[in-house]
Design an enzyme around this catalytic site. Structure first.
Site, mmCIF file in Angstrom:
data_model
loop_
_atom_site.group_PDB
_atom_site.id
_atom_site.type_symbol
_atom_site.label_atom_id
_atom_site.label_comp_id
_atom_site.label_asym_id
_atom_site.label_seq_id
_atom_site.Cartn_x
_atom_site.Cartn_y
_atom_site.Cartn_z
ATOM 1 N N ARG A 1 -95.426 54.922 7.962
ATOM 2 C CA ARG A 1 -94.175 55.347 8.591
ATOM 3 C C ARG A 1 -93.504 56.467 7.807
ATOM 4 O O ARG A 1 -92.602 57.117 8.320
ATOM 5 C CB ARG A 1 -93.194 54.176 8.647
ATOM 6 C CG ARG A 1 -93.414 53.267 9.816
ATOM 7 C CD ARG A 1 -92.243 52.311 9.965
ATOM 8 N NE ARG A 1 -92.611 51.184 10.782
ATOM 9 C CZ ARG A 1 -92.731 51.222 12.095
ATOM 10 N NH1 ARG A 1 -92.488 52.352 12.744
ATOM 11 N NH2 ARG A 1 -93.099 50.163 12.767
ATOM 12 N N ARG B 1 -81.762 55.079 17.879
ATOM 13 C CA ARG B 1 -83.019 54.607 17.300
ATOM 14 C C ARG B 1 -83.967 55.785 17.067
ATOM 15 O O ARG B 1 -84.611 55.889 16.023
ATOM 16 C CB ARG B 1 -83.653 53.601 18.270
ATOM 17 C CG ARG B 1 -84.314 52.419 17.587
ATOM 18 C CD ARG B 1 -84.446 51.252 18.549
ATOM 19 N NE ARG B 1 -85.405 51.486 19.598
ATOM 20 C CZ ARG B 1 -85.296 50.985 20.844
ATOM 21 N NH1 ARG B 1 -84.263 50.238 21.166
ATOM 22 N NH2 ARG B 1 -86.215 51.220 21.746
ATOM 23 N N ARG C 1 -80.228 46.139 29.619
ATOM 24 C CA ARG C 1 -79.849 45.585 28.310
ATOM 25 C C ARG C 1 -79.184 46.653 27.457
ATOM 26 O O ARG C 1 -79.535 47.821 27.550
ATOM 27 C CB ARG C 1 -81.098 45.106 27.558
ATOM 28 C CG ARG C 1 -81.581 43.784 28.029
ATOM 29 C CD ARG C 1 -82.284 43.044 26.875
ATOM 30 N NE ARG C 1 -82.743 41.753 27.371
ATOM 31 C CZ ARG C 1 -84.026 41.388 27.436
ATOM 32 N NH1 ARG C 1 -84.951 42.188 26.975
ATOM 33 N NH2 ARG C 1 -84.348 40.223 27.920
ATOM 34 N N ARG D 1 -85.787 50.433 31.729
ATOM 35 C CA ARG D 1 -86.015 49.023 32.037
ATOM 36 C C ARG D 1 -84.793 48.382 32.705
ATOM 37 O O ARG D 1 -83.666 48.583 32.283
ATOM 38 C CB ARG D 1 -86.365 48.267 30.756
ATOM 39 C CG ARG D 1 -86.800 46.833 31.036
ATOM 40 C CD ARG D 1 -87.546 46.282 29.883
ATOM 41 N NE ARG D 1 -86.697 46.251 28.689
ATOM 42 C CZ ARG D 1 -86.968 45.496 27.626
ATOM 43 N NH1 ARG D 1 -88.053 44.743 27.622
ATOM 44 N NH2 ARG D 1 -86.186 45.522 26.571
#
Ligand SMILES: [Zn+2]
Length: 236
Positions: free
Chosen positions: A105, A189, A178, A144
């Site tokens: 990462r 993010r 959500r 979503r």
């Protein structure tokens, strides 16, 4: 590490050990492609998520250390993550190589991986990079929708839209988004995750093992292009 001799032998005999490092932003389809490559190439798909879950059940000193960090909610430090991957590479099923997903990462982890591989006489063969424009990542990650009556009724405004906007096909209940999937959360993010990922991408580009593939095409086409690049260009 006692079993390092095993992998060293595998690397010397034939020299066909393939260490594939999957690169791509969240929403780029990296996990799916890693799975498909693993199947096509007969290599294990090693995701750090699964490694961490395995540590929950494992009974080694390393696992105990990892659990300590996880239970305290602390970030597992680089050298521990590297040790986990190092250990995983000595498993028998990884003798011919692995598809790494979710690691490295950071550039520090990438350098540690190179050091660890050098010790057993091998190196990263390819870092396939699934490139997806940020707008498309946002659309995928925020699309979503979930049924208010049954959270098993899932939709996606682009990939799997309901027949009527905002309404569940099955029971007619309203759909909701959500907070985790909201544009602000997702953007936050990405702002956090993308810069270190781009640094790792640059690192592999400078090592001549980066293979960028456009991710804004059907998944099967992405797989095909990835396999073609790995089989024609990657060093064994
Ligand atoms: Zn429903």
């Amino acid at each position: 590490m006692t079993s390092a001799a095993v992998t060293g032998t595998a690397a010397r005999n034939g020299g066909t050990r393939r260490i594939i490092v999957m690169m791509g932003a969240p929403g780029a389809g990296k996990g799916t492609q890693a799975e498909r490559l693993a199947e096509a190439m007969g290599l294990p798909h090693v995701s750090t998520g699964e490694l961490f879950r395995a540590m929950r059940k494992s009974d080694t000193p390393l696992a105990e250390q990892v659990r300590g960090y996880m239970d305290s909610g602390a970030l597992v430090p680089d050298d521990i993550v590297v040790a986990m991957v190092d250990d995983r590479l000595t498993w028998k099923d990884a003798a011919n190589g692995v598809i790494l997903d979710g690691f490295p990462r950071t550039v520090a982890q990438a350098e540690a991986l190179d050091g660890m591989l050098a010790r057993v006489g091998t190196a990263v063969s390819a870092a396939p990079y699934i490139e997806v424009p940020t707008e498309l990542l946002l659309a995928r990650l925020t699309g979503r929708r979930i049924c208010t009556a049954d959270d098993q009724h899932l939709y996606h405004v682009v990939a799997m839209p309901p027949k009527r906007d905002g309404i569940c096909d099955i029971d007619g209940a309203k759909l909701y988004q959500r907070v985790d999937d909201s544009e602000d959360t997702v953007q936050g993010r990405l702002d956090k995750q993308l810069p270190p990922m781009f640094e790792v991408v640059d690192y592999y580009a400078s090592n001549n093992v980066l293979f960028p593939v456009p991710g804004d095409q059907p998944p099967a086409d992405v797989t095909e292009e990835l396999l073609r690049l790995i089989n024609t260009k990657a060093s064994a």
